[in-house]
Design a protein around this motif. Sequence first.
Motif, short mmCIF file in Angstrom:
data_model
loop_
_atom_site.label_atom_id
_atom_site.label_comp_id
_atom_site.label_asym_id
_atom_site.label_seq_id
_atom_site.Cartn_x
_atom_site.Cartn_y
_atom_site.Cartn_z
N GLY A 4 23.22 10.92 -3.97
CA GLY A 4 24.06 9.92 -3.45
C GLY A 4 25.43 10.50 -3.12
N ASP A 8 27.24 11.41 0.27
CA ASP A 8 28.40 11.07 0.87
C ASP A 8 29.36 12.05 1.11
N SER A 152 27.32 -0.31 -0.40
CA SER A 152 26.70 0.48 0.67
C SER A 152 26.46 1.88 0.43
N ARG A 153 27.02 2.24 -0.54
CA ARG A 153 26.82 3.44 -1.30
C ARG A 153 27.13 3.48 -2.76
N HIS A 184 22.47 -1.04 -2.07
CA HIS A 184 22.20 0.08 -3.07
C HIS A 184 21.80 -0.24 -4.28
#
Length: 277
Positions: A4, A8, A152-153, A184
């Motif tokens: 992740g 990013d 969302s992340r 997420h």
Amino acid sequence: RELGLLMDKLLSQAPARLARNNQSVTAEELRDAITRNELFNEYQPVVSLVDGELASLEVLVRWQHPDKGRVMPDQFIYLAEEQGLIDDLTRWVIAEALQQSLRWQKAGIHCALSVNLSMENLEQLSFTDWLLKALEDADLKPWDLILEITESRPMRRPEIVLDNLTRLRLKGFKLAVDDFGTGHASLAQIRDIPFDQFKLDRSFVHAAGKERRIRVMFESAMGLAKELGLEITAEGVEDEEDWHFLRQHDCHKAQGYFIARPLGADKVGDWLNHWGG
Ligand code: C2E
Ligand code: CA
Ligand code: CA
Ligand code: CA
């Protein structure tokens, strides 16, 4: 988690034009938009499914681009998040909504506001103090604000996010998990953070009464909320069948085109008269 973070990193290095749409807007244009007042808010009513009363107005930002016309948030929020503009954007949106709330209060309309926050906002240590100060100037109390948060992340600075959210909750703000069911780590979120409501994403709402698979997911989310004592708002209520289905399932609040589209600030009074009599 590592993956992740890598994603990013890659995303944040992507060119500003990275287009997820055919209207591609640039970070530079967006930066100017904020200072040139090209942004504006619309307000979508959220109503109680128990008595039909207005529960809150969700603040939804739009961009009136000088050449490209109206640009919707799905086309520029991610850009603001990637390009370090989301702090200015969020502060603009909230300040504008608070001023609008003051105008409504003078016209006899008293209503809570729901605002959308990005993770980036909560990764700023100063966010809570800024918000408290802004509220004071607008004659509102923390419980007049519902903060909608989408994960969302993965969080980059989880300690700061938790610190902000805990302080906000202690001050009396309401915290909602936005887009519940699509995020997420929705379950991890509700484990660690003192949320008091869920917003069930419209993909689990519209047609829950018509399609079995959607209904099963809807019902399990409702069950979870009930067990945890959380309030549920259903998004995307598009027709009468959705409305009745949600009422039968003891859902608390509803939002969607069946009730009202997002409205310009000057249309809210008319809608209220029409809706509430
Ligand atoms: P969201 O928070 O899930 O907001 C609900 C979205 O669903 C809004 O789209 C709304 O117009 C739309 N909607 C409402 N009722 C219905 C319905 O019955 N049917 C359908 N098909 N759609 C419905 P919108 O305004 O385009 O906003 C998209 C997303 O952009 C929002 O999704 C939110 O995540 C984000 N957003 C909007 N304003 C802000 C903001 O000020 N800050 C941040 N960080 N994000 C924002
Ligand atoms: Ca929302
Ligand atoms: Ca959202
Ligand atoms: Ca949603």
